[in-house]
Design a protein around this motif. Structure first.
Motif, PDB file in Angstrom:
ATOM      1  N   LYS A  65      -3.156  -5.442  -3.158  1.00 53.88           N
ATOM      2  CA  LYS A  65      -1.901  -4.778  -3.519  1.00 53.88           C
ATOM      3  C   LYS A  65      -0.795  -5.092  -2.526  1.00 53.88           C
ATOM      4  N   SER A  66      -1.136  -5.036  -1.235  1.00 46.31           N
ATOM      5  CA  SER A  66      -0.105  -5.280  -0.221  1.00 46.31           C
ATOM      6  C   SER A  66       0.397  -6.724  -0.294  1.00 46.31           C
ATOM      7  N   ARG A  67      -0.495  -7.651  -0.583  1.00 42.11           N
ATOM      8  CA  ARG A  67      -0.065  -9.056  -0.687  1.00 42.11           C
ATOM      9  C   ARG A  67       0.834  -9.267  -1.885  1.00 42.11           C
ATOM     10  N   ARG A  68       0.519  -8.596  -3.007  1.00 41.90           N
ATOM     11  CA  ARG A  68       1.386  -8.727  -4.193  1.00 41.90           C
ATOM     12  C   ARG A  68       2.768  -8.150  -3.917  1.00 41.90           C
ATOM     13  N   LYS A  69       2.826  -7.018  -3.237  1.00 42.67           N
ATOM     14  CA  LYS A  69       4.130  -6.431  -2.915  1.00 42.67           C
ATOM     15  C   LYS A  69       4.931  -7.351  -2.011  1.00 42.67           C
ATOM     16  N   SER A  70       4.242  -7.928  -1.022  1.00 44.58           N
ATOM     17  CA  SER A  70       4.924  -8.833  -0.100  1.00 44.58           C
ATOM     18  C   SER A  70       5.446 -10.062  -0.834  1.00 44.58           C
ATOM     19  N   ALA A  78     -14.648  -1.857  -1.152  1.00 40.66           N
ATOM     20  CA  ALA A  78     -13.849  -2.165  -2.345  1.00 40.66           C
ATOM     21  C   ALA A  78     -12.437  -1.637  -2.185  1.00 40.66           C
ATOM     22  N   ALA A  79     -12.300  -0.434  -1.620  1.00 42.01           N
ATOM     23  CA  ALA A  79     -10.969   0.137  -1.391  1.00 42.01           C
ATOM     24  C   ALA A  79     -10.163  -0.723  -0.432  1.00 42.01           C
ATOM     25  N   ILE A  80     -10.827  -1.281   0.573  1.00 42.64           N
ATOM     26  CA  ILE A  80     -10.138  -2.154   1.523  1.00 42.64           C
ATOM     27  C   ILE A  80      -9.641  -3.413   0.833  1.00 42.64           C
ATOM     28  N   VAL A  81     -10.497  -4.023   0.014  1.00 42.47           N
ATOM     29  CA  VAL A  81     -10.117  -5.251  -0.696  1.00 42.47           C
ATOM     30  C   VAL A  81      -8.964  -4.985  -1.656  1.00 42.47           C
ATOM     31  N   VAL A  82      -9.043  -3.882  -2.398  1.00 45.30           N
ATOM     32  CA  VAL A  82      -7.968  -3.538  -3.333  1.00 45.30           C
ATOM     33  C   VAL A  82      -6.667  -3.326  -2.571  1.00 45.30           C
ATOM     34  N   GLY A  83      -6.746  -2.651  -1.424  1.00 41.79           N
ATOM     35  CA  GLY A  83      -5.541  -2.424  -0.627  1.00 41.79           C
ATOM     36  C   GLY A  83      -4.918  -3.713  -0.144  1.00 41.79           C
ATOM     37  N   ILE A  84      -5.753  -4.650   0.286  1.00 43.34           N
ATOM     38  CA  ILE A  84      -5.235  -5.944   0.742  1.00 43.34           C
ATOM     39  C   ILE A  84      -4.542  -6.681  -0.397  1.00 43.34           C
ATOM     40  N   TYR A 100      -0.375  -1.445   8.191  1.00 46.56           N
ATOM     41  CA  TYR A 100      -1.467  -2.099   8.881  1.00 46.56           C
ATOM     42  C   TYR A 100      -1.442  -3.570   8.504  1.00 46.56           C
ATOM     43  N   PRO A 101      -2.114  -4.405   9.262  1.00 47.50           N
ATOM     44  CA  PRO A 101      -2.043  -5.848   9.038  1.00 47.50           C
ATOM     45  C   PRO A 101      -2.433  -6.278   7.641  1.00 47.50           C
ATOM     46  N   ASP A 102      -3.249  -5.506   6.940  1.00 47.84           N
ATOM     47  CA  ASP A 102      -3.624  -5.879   5.585  1.00 47.84           C
ATOM     48  C   ASP A 102      -2.891  -5.010   4.567  1.00 47.84           C
ATOM     49  N   GLN A 103      -1.833  -4.351   5.008  1.00 43.92           N
ATOM     50  CA  GLN A 103      -1.115  -3.435   4.127  1.00 43.92           C
ATOM     51  C   GLN A 103       0.359  -3.508   4.497  1.00 43.92           C
ATOM     52  N   HIS A 104       1.067  -4.532   4.097  1.00 39.92           N
ATOM     53  CA  HIS A 104       2.423  -4.801   4.555  1.00 39.92           C
ATOM     54  C   HIS A 104       3.422  -3.877   3.900  1.00 39.92           C
ATOM     55  N   MET A 105       3.265  -2.595   4.151  1.00 35.87           N
ATOM     56  CA  MET A 105       4.189  -1.581   3.675  1.00 35.87           C
ATOM     57  C   MET A 105       4.575  -0.746   4.883  1.00 35.87           C
ATOM     58  N   THR A 106       5.750  -0.209   4.879  1.00 35.83           N
ATOM     59  CA  THR A 106       6.225   0.536   6.039  1.00 35.83           C
ATOM     60  C   THR A 106       6.489   1.969   5.669  1.00 35.83           C
ATOM     61  N   GLY A 107       6.780   2.736   6.684  1.00 38.13           N
ATOM     62  CA  GLY A 107       7.066   4.138   6.468  1.00 38.13           C
ATOM     63  C   GLY A 107       6.684   4.907   7.703  1.00 38.13           C
TER      64      GLY A 107
END
Length: 456
Positions: free
Chosen positions: A393-398, A385-391, A442-449
């Motif tokens: 969120k990252s897509r919405r940010k992108s 579930a945490a993985i799905v939620v992370g994906i 990561y590929p399913d988390q398009h955030m940098t840092g």
């Protein structure tokens, strides 16, 4: 005349007693064997007796030098408490023997429960060979194992009744040449089975590794025996440590990298996972020792455990490579996908292997198996579930960043040329990419840092 008949009868009785080779590992607990003259060629029928107090939950005798591959016979109280249930089983390692044995057994007269004694007089018609082994009835040093469990009666008529693990066990050898003779259809009624140990070598122990007394005689060679005194403690520590590592610590470390955001999170994640890996390696070392002691290195649980231990070694390596390459590219690289998906696959395999370990263990209760399955399933689902939620969120940010850039491109700000608008668009993207963050890319988390090591 009557005197000579009496002397002759006494002599015959003495011969009959001598035909039964008897071994008693403890007071009131005895095993005896007899090979009739018709089986003197090495095959045919064989008789054996198991006898012990009703304070035993069950008692067993088996053909073989260890549990694995042995032909085992269990006796326990029936549901009425007046007779014994005879259950043939096949030894499959250090766990409850299989009930799939095809041994042909006959429970003879004299068997039953009387005066606090449980007795099983048995004739076996095909015990010269079985699935996993064989025995020659002319052997002067045949290998046998025995065990018993103290406690409440099984009280079952079923030959497949669930049996708790023994708390005393051992091995012995019987000289079947000395046990050969007679034509009685029930030699134990004729001889009243003596409780004096026969000339055979034996060794015994309990589940805490304490060795019992050893008796010896004309036969040589004994097998089995007590395990090291630390065996039970090591087995328990192995199960607890490995379960905590895969069911709790690995999933928690993977969930934390997505659920929280604070400075140093990535390094905390990496340190947590490395610590958990070291804890598992400790459990793995214990497991290999247990597998060697119990001759279970070939079991699926052992093989998978060793594979998982080796496979997880790639995780810190791919994590470091991902970190170094990310500092150059500010994005996913060749090490990212293997690091993420390999970690997820191997940790999931480790969770499954824990269940296989409980099945392999002879002392795991049904409640313990259920508890492991429930907790493992909950933690794995939370992780997914945490993985799905992370994906998501990252897509919405992108998508938000893309919309901002598109809007800026479409705007006609006064005094700005199209070239200036494009430069502002590029500046917005660069600023967004360079924004400090505690999250990893990561590929399913398009955030940098700042890139760190991530296992799953």
């Amino acid at each position: 005349m009557h005197f000579f008949k009496a002397v002759g009868g006494l002599a015959l009785a003495s011969v009959a007693v001598a035909q039964n080779q008897t071994y008693c590992p403890a007071s009131g607990i005895c095993f005896a064997v007899n090979v009739p003259a018709s089986s003197s060629s090495g095959s045919g029928d064989i008789y054996f007796q198991m006898q012990g107090p009703t304070s035993l939950s069950w008692i067993s005798l088996g053909q073989g030098s260890s549990m694995k591959g042995s032909n085992i016979f269990f006796a326990y109280a029936n549901s009425a408490g007046t007779n014994v249930t005879l259950s043939p089983r096949l030894g499959v390692g250090d766990k409850q023997p299989s009930t799939g044995a095809t041994t042909s057994l006959t429970l003879l007269s004299g068997s039953g429960i009387s005066n606090g004694i449980m007795t099983a007089n048995v004739k076996c018609s095909n015990c010269n060979s079985w699935s996993g082994g064989s025995m020659s009835f002319t052997s002067s040093s045949s290998n046998w194992i025995w065990a018993y469990k103290t406690g409440s009666a099984v009280s079952s008529d079923s030959v497949t009744a669930n049996l708790a693990q023994h708390n005393k066990y051992g091995s012995t050898t019987f000289n079947l040449q000395s046990a050969t003779g007679g034509s009685s259809s029930n030699p134990f009624l004729a001889s009243a089975a003596s409780s004096t140990p026969s000339p055979s070598s034996s060794k015994s122990g309990d589940d805490d590794g304490n060795e019992g007394s050893t008796t010896g005689g004309s036969s040589s060679g004994s097998s089995g025996g007590g395990r090291p005194s630390t065996f039970s403690a090591v087995r328990e520590a192995h199960g607890i440590l490995a379960s905590v590592a895969f069911v709790l610590m690995f999933p928690m470390g993977a969930i934390a990298i997505r659920a929280f955001s604070f400075p140093g999170l990535l390094w905390l994640h990496g340190g947590w996972m490395v610590f958990t890996y070291v804890a598992f390696l400790t459990a793995l070392g214990m497991g290999v020792w247990i597998a060697v002691m119990t001759e279970q290195l070939g079991e699926a649980h052992s093989i998978i455990g060793i594979f998982v231990g080796a496979a997880l070694l790639l995780q810190p390596l791919t994590g470091v490579v991902h970190h170094l390459l990310y500092k150059r590219t500010s994005g996913p690289n060749v090490a990212t996908y293997p690091h993420v998906w390999w970690g997820r696959a191997i940790i999931t395999l480790g969770i499954i292997n824990g269940g296989l370990g409980l099945q392999l263990s002879a002392n795991a209760t049904k409640g313990q198996n259920t508890a492991y399955a429930v907790v493992a399933a909950i933690m794995w689902l939370l992780w997914m579930a945490a993985i799905v939620v992370g994906i998501c969120k990252s897509r919405r940010k992108s998508e938000n960043v893309t919309r901002e850039i598109y809007s800026l491109k479409q705007s006609k700000a006064p005094g700005h040329s199209s070239a200036e608008n494009m430069r502002e668009s590029d500046s917005l993207r660069i600023n967004q990419d360079a924004r400090p963050s505690t999250q990893n890319s990561y590929p399913d988390q398009h955030m940098t840092g700042v890139a760190g090591t991530r296992w799953a």
